[in-house]
Motif scaffolding. Structure first.
Motif, PDB file in Angstrom:
ATOM      1  N   HIS A  61       0.842  -1.199   0.000  1.00  0.00           N
ATOM      2  CA  HIS A  61       0.000   0.000   0.000  1.00  0.00           C
ATOM      3  C   HIS A  61       0.882   1.256   0.000  1.00  0.00           C
ATOM      4  N   THR A  62       0.341   2.331  -0.570  1.00  0.00           N
ATOM      5  CA  THR A  62       1.119   3.570  -0.657  1.00  0.00           C
ATOM      6  C   THR A  62       0.582   4.676   0.242  1.00  0.00           C
ATOM      7  N   ARG A  63      -0.511   4.415   0.939  1.00  0.00           N
ATOM      8  CA  ARG A  63      -1.122   5.404   1.829  1.00  0.00           C
ATOM      9  C   ARG A  63      -1.545   4.679   3.115  1.00  0.00           C
ATOM     10  N   PRO A  64      -2.106   5.409   4.088  1.00  0.00           N
ATOM     11  CA  PRO A  64      -2.523   4.766   5.343  1.00  0.00           C
ATOM     12  C   PRO A  64      -3.530   3.618   5.151  1.00  0.00           C
ATOM     13  N   VAL A  65      -3.327   2.559   5.935  1.00  0.00           N
ATOM     14  CA  VAL A  65      -4.248   1.419   5.965  1.00  0.00           C
ATOM     15  C   VAL A  65      -5.280   1.690   7.058  1.00  0.00           C
ATOM     16  N   VAL A  66      -6.558   1.767   6.675  1.00  0.00           N
ATOM     17  CA  VAL A  66      -7.584   2.244   7.614  1.00  0.00           C
ATOM     18  C   VAL A  66      -8.574   1.170   8.076  1.00  0.00           C
ATOM     19  N   ASP A  67      -8.585   0.011   7.418  1.00  0.00           N
ATOM     20  CA  ASP A  67      -9.497  -1.051   7.848  1.00  0.00           C
ATOM     21  C   ASP A  67      -8.947  -2.386   7.376  1.00  0.00           C
ATOM     22  N   LEU A  68      -9.235  -3.439   8.119  1.00  0.00           N
ATOM     23  CA  LEU A  68      -8.870  -4.787   7.675  1.00  0.00           C
ATOM     24  C   LEU A  68      -9.871  -5.783   8.233  1.00  0.00           C
ATOM     25  N   ALA A  69      -9.981  -6.916   7.548  1.00  0.00           N
ATOM     26  CA  ALA A  69     -10.924  -7.958   7.976  1.00  0.00           C
ATOM     27  C   ALA A  69     -10.415  -9.315   7.526  1.00  0.00           C
ATOM     28  N   PHE A  70     -10.669 -10.314   8.365  1.00  0.00           N
ATOM     29  CA  PHE A  70     -10.348 -11.699   8.015  1.00  0.00           C
ATOM     30  C   PHE A  70     -11.606 -12.406   7.532  1.00  0.00           C
ATOM     31  N   SER A  71     -11.412 -13.406   6.674  1.00  0.00           N
ATOM     32  CA  SER A  71     -12.519 -14.301   6.322  1.00  0.00           C
ATOM     33  C   SER A  71     -12.656 -15.339   7.427  1.00  0.00           C
ATOM     34  N   GLY A  72     -13.611 -16.241   7.280  1.00  0.00           N
ATOM     35  CA  GLY A  72     -13.650 -17.428   8.125  1.00  0.00           C
ATOM     36  C   GLY A  72     -12.584 -18.401   7.642  1.00  0.00           C
ATOM     37  N   ILE A  73     -12.495 -19.555   8.307  1.00  0.00           N
ATOM     38  CA  ILE A  73     -11.540 -20.580   7.885  1.00  0.00           C
ATOM     39  C   ILE A  73     -12.173 -21.401   6.771  1.00  0.00           C
ATOM     40  N   THR A  74     -11.471 -21.487   5.642  1.00  0.00           N
ATOM     41  CA  THR A  74     -11.971 -22.197   4.459  1.00  0.00           C
ATOM     42  C   THR A  74     -11.078 -23.416   4.203  1.00  0.00           C
ATOM     43  N   PRO A  75     -11.432 -24.282   3.241  1.00  0.00           N
ATOM     44  CA  PRO A  75     -10.532 -25.401   2.911  1.00  0.00           C
ATOM     45  C   PRO A  75      -9.153 -24.943   2.427  1.00  0.00           C
ATOM     46  N   TYR A  76      -9.037 -23.664   2.036  1.00  0.00           N
ATOM     47  CA  TYR A  76      -7.764 -23.124   1.542  1.00  0.00           C
ATOM     48  C   TYR A  76      -7.086 -22.216   2.572  1.00  0.00           C
ATOM     49  N   GLY A  77      -7.463 -22.374   3.823  1.00  0.00           N
ATOM     50  CA  GLY A  77      -6.936 -21.491   4.849  1.00  0.00           C
ATOM     51  C   GLY A  77      -7.862 -20.300   5.039  1.00  0.00           C
ATOM     52  N   TYR A  78      -7.335 -19.220   5.613  1.00  0.00           N
ATOM     53  CA  TYR A  78      -8.160 -18.019   5.786  1.00  0.00           C
ATOM     54  C   TYR A  78      -7.467 -16.839   5.117  1.00  0.00           C
ATOM     55  N   PHE A  79      -8.225 -15.774   4.890  1.00  0.00           N
ATOM     56  CA  PHE A  79      -7.747 -14.663   4.077  1.00  0.00           C
ATOM     57  C   PHE A  79      -7.936 -13.334   4.796  1.00  0.00           C
ATOM     58  N   LEU A  80      -7.185 -12.335   4.323  1.00  0.00           N
ATOM     59  CA  LEU A  80      -7.167 -11.014   4.938  1.00  0.00           C
ATOM     60  C   LEU A  80      -7.337  -9.961   3.854  1.00  0.00           C
ATOM     61  N   ILE A  81      -8.262  -9.031   4.066  1.00  0.00           N
ATOM     62  CA  ILE A  81      -8.437  -7.917   3.132  1.00  0.00           C
ATOM     63  C   ILE A  81      -8.124  -6.621   3.862  1.00  0.00           C
ATOM     64  N   SER A  82      -7.496  -5.694   3.143  1.00  0.00           N
ATOM     65  CA  SER A  82      -7.149  -4.402   3.744  1.00  0.00           C
ATOM     66  C   SER A  82      -7.724  -3.264   2.912  1.00  0.00           C
ATOM     67  N   ALA A  83      -8.218  -2.238   3.605  1.00  0.00           N
ATOM     68  CA  ALA A  83      -8.721  -1.018   2.968  1.00  0.00           C
ATOM     69  C   ALA A  83      -7.696   0.082   3.183  1.00  0.00           C
ATOM     70  N   CYS A  84      -7.456   0.859   2.138  1.00  0.00           N
ATOM     71  CA  CYS A  84      -6.395   1.853   2.201  1.00  0.00           C
ATOM     72  C   CYS A  84      -6.803   3.134   1.484  1.00  0.00           C
ATOM     73  N   LYS A  85      -6.247   4.234   1.938  1.00  0.00           N
ATOM     74  CA  LYS A  85      -6.543   5.517   1.303  1.00  0.00           C
ATOM     75  C   LYS A  85      -5.985   5.611  -0.119  1.00  0.00           C
ATOM     76  N   ASP A  86      -5.156   4.625  -0.531  1.00  0.00           N
ATOM     77  CA  ASP A  86      -4.666   4.626  -1.915  1.00  0.00           C
ATOM     78  C   ASP A  86      -5.724   4.137  -2.906  1.00  0.00           C
ATOM     79  N   GLY A  87      -6.898   3.705  -2.384  1.00  0.00           N
ATOM     80  CA  GLY A  87      -7.988   3.287  -3.255  1.00  0.00           C
ATOM     81  C   GLY A  87      -7.838   1.890  -3.832  1.00  0.00           C
TER      82      GLY A  87
END
Length: 350
Positions: free
Chosen positions: A13-39
Motif C-alpha cells: 500500500h502507498t497510503r494509510p491502511v484504515v481497515d482490515l478484515a479476516f474471512s472465516g476458515i476455508t478449505p484453503y486457509g483463511y484470508f485477509l483484506i485491507s482497505a487503504c486511502k490509496d484506493g
C-alpha cells in the motif's frame, strides 16, 4: 520466558491502511483484506500475509473492506460515493452500488445474500445482492455520519456507530431497539458472535457490551488514545492499537496488561485477530500491515521456533522466513521495545 515479537510486515500500500478484515476458515486457509486511502484494497493469505491480488476500480480512498465467510466475495466502501462487490477468487468487480455520499462501512450477511452499508449520508442501506437493480432498503435515525455497521444475532439485528452513538436495530421491522451514547467519538466497533459481545473503543477506553441488550460487561483504560481493539476468539486476550504507535495486549479476564510494544511508524488504525486466534493483524498510517503472533515463539505460518539445543545453547528465539521483509524496520521497532531479553534482533531469514 519473555520473547520478543517478530512481526511479518506486509507492504504494497502507498497510503494509510484504515481497515482490515479476516474471512472465516476455508478449505484453503483463511484470508485477509485491507482497505487503504490509496484506493486499492488488497487480498492476502491470512496466516502468512502473502499478497494474492489487488481489487482495482475505486476512484477514491477505500474506507472499509470485508470478506464473506468463505472468502468467495469481497466488499469495499469508498470515498467515490460507491460500495463495490467483488469476486474474491478472480478479482472481478461484480457490482457497483451508488450512494449519495462517502461510504465508510460494508458487511455481508452470513449467507452472503445481503450487503449492509453505511456512510456520511447517515443512512443504513441493505442491498439484496441477488437483485442488484432493486432499490436498497434504507434505515434512518443516525444524526451524524455512520462509521461502522455490522450484522449481529444471526442477521436478525444490526449494530451501527456514528460519531458518539451506537445503535441496535431490528432487521425485520427496521426500527431502533436501543442506543448507547458516549461523551467522545467512537473510534471502532467489533462484533463477536460467540457470546454476542460488542467491542467499542472511544478515547482511551476499550468497552465490552452485550450485543443483544447493549448492557455493559466490562471496560479497560489504555495509556493512549485507542483507534481499534479486537477480542481473541477464545476470549482470553484482547489487543488494541492507537495514536502512540503501540500495540497493547491485555488479559480479558483480569484486565492485566500482558505486552506493549511499538508496532508501527505511525498511528495504528485497525487491529483484528485471525479466526483461529493464532495471530492478529494491525494496519497503520505508515502504509503497512503487520502480523503478530498471539503466543510468541510458536511454530505457525512463517514463524519457526528454534529451541535452545538447536541453536548453540542460546535462548530460544522465533525466526521467520519472509521474503522482502525490511530488516532495518524490524530492527528499529525491536530497538524501541527495549524491555526485551535480547540485545539483538531475532534473525530474519530472507
Amino acid at each position: 520466558m519473555a520473547m520478543r515479537q517478530t512481526p511479518l510486515t506486509c507492504s504494497g500500500h502507498t497510503r494509510p491502511v484504515v481497515d482490515l478484515a479476516f474471512s472465516g476458515i476455508t478449505p484453503y486457509g483463511y484470508f485477509l483484506i485491507s482497505a487503504c486511502k490509496d484506493g486499492k484494497p488488497m487480498l492476502r493469505q491470512g496466516d502468512t500475509g502473502d499478497w494474492i491480488g489487488t481489487f482495482l476500480g475505486h476512484k477514491g480512498a477505500v474506507w472499509g473492506a470485508t470478506l464473506n465467510k468463505d472468502a468467495t466475495k469481497a466488499a469495499t466502501a469508498a470515498a467515490d460515493f460507491t460500495a463495490k462487490v467483488w469476486d474474491a477468487v478472480s478479482g472481478d468487480e461484480l457490482m457497483t452500488l451508488a450512494h449519495k455520499h462517502i461510504v465508510k462501512t460494508v458487511d455481508f450477511t452470513q449467507d452472503s445474500n445481503y450487503l449492509l452499508t453505511g456512510g456520511q449520508d447517515k443512512l443504513l442501506r441493505i442491498y439484496d445482492l441477488n437483485k442488484p437493480e432493486a432499490e436498497p432498503k434504507e434505515i434512518s435515525g443516525h444524526t451524524s455520519g455512520i462509521k461502522k455497521a455490522l450484522w449481529c444475532s444471526e442477521d436478525k439485528q444490526i449494530l451501527s456507530a456514528d460519531d458518539k452513538t451506537v445503535r441496535l436495530w431490528d432487521h425485520a421491522t427496521m426500527t431502533e431497539v436501543k442506543s448507547l451514547n458516549f461523551n467522545m467519538s467512537v473510534s471502532s466497533m467489533e462484533y463477536i458472535p460467540e457470546g454476542e459481545i460488542l467491542v467499542i473503543t472511544y478515547g482511551r477506553s476499550i468497552a465490552f457490551h452485550s450485543a443483544v441488550s447493549l448492557d455493559p460487561i466490562k471496560s479497560f483504560e489504555a495509556p493512549a488514545t485507542i483507534n481499534s481493539a479486537s477480542l481473541h476468539p477464545e476470549k482470553e486476550f484482547l489487543v488494541a492499537g492507537g495514536e502512540d504507535f503501540k500495540l497493547y495486549k491485555y488479559d480479558y479476564n483480569s484486565g492485566e496488561e500482558l505486552e506493549s510494544y511499538k508496532g508501527h511508524f505511525g498511528p495504528i488504525h485497525c487491529v483484528r485477530f485471525s479466526p483461529d486466534g493464532e495471530l492478529y493483524a494491525s494496519g497503520s498510517e505508515d502504509g503497512t500491515l503487520r502480523l503478530w503472533q498471539t503466543v510468541v515463539g510458536k511454530t505457525y505460518g512463517l514463524w519457526k521456533c528454534v529451541l535452545p539445543e538447536e541453536d548453540s545453547g542460546e535462548l530460544a528465539k522465533p525466526k521467520i522466513n519472509f521474503p522482502e521483509t525490511a530488516e532495518e524496520e524490524l530492527e528499529e521497532i525491536a530497538a524501541e521495545n527495549s524491555d526485551s531479553i535480547y540485545s539483538s534482533t531475532p534473525e530474519v531469514k530472507a
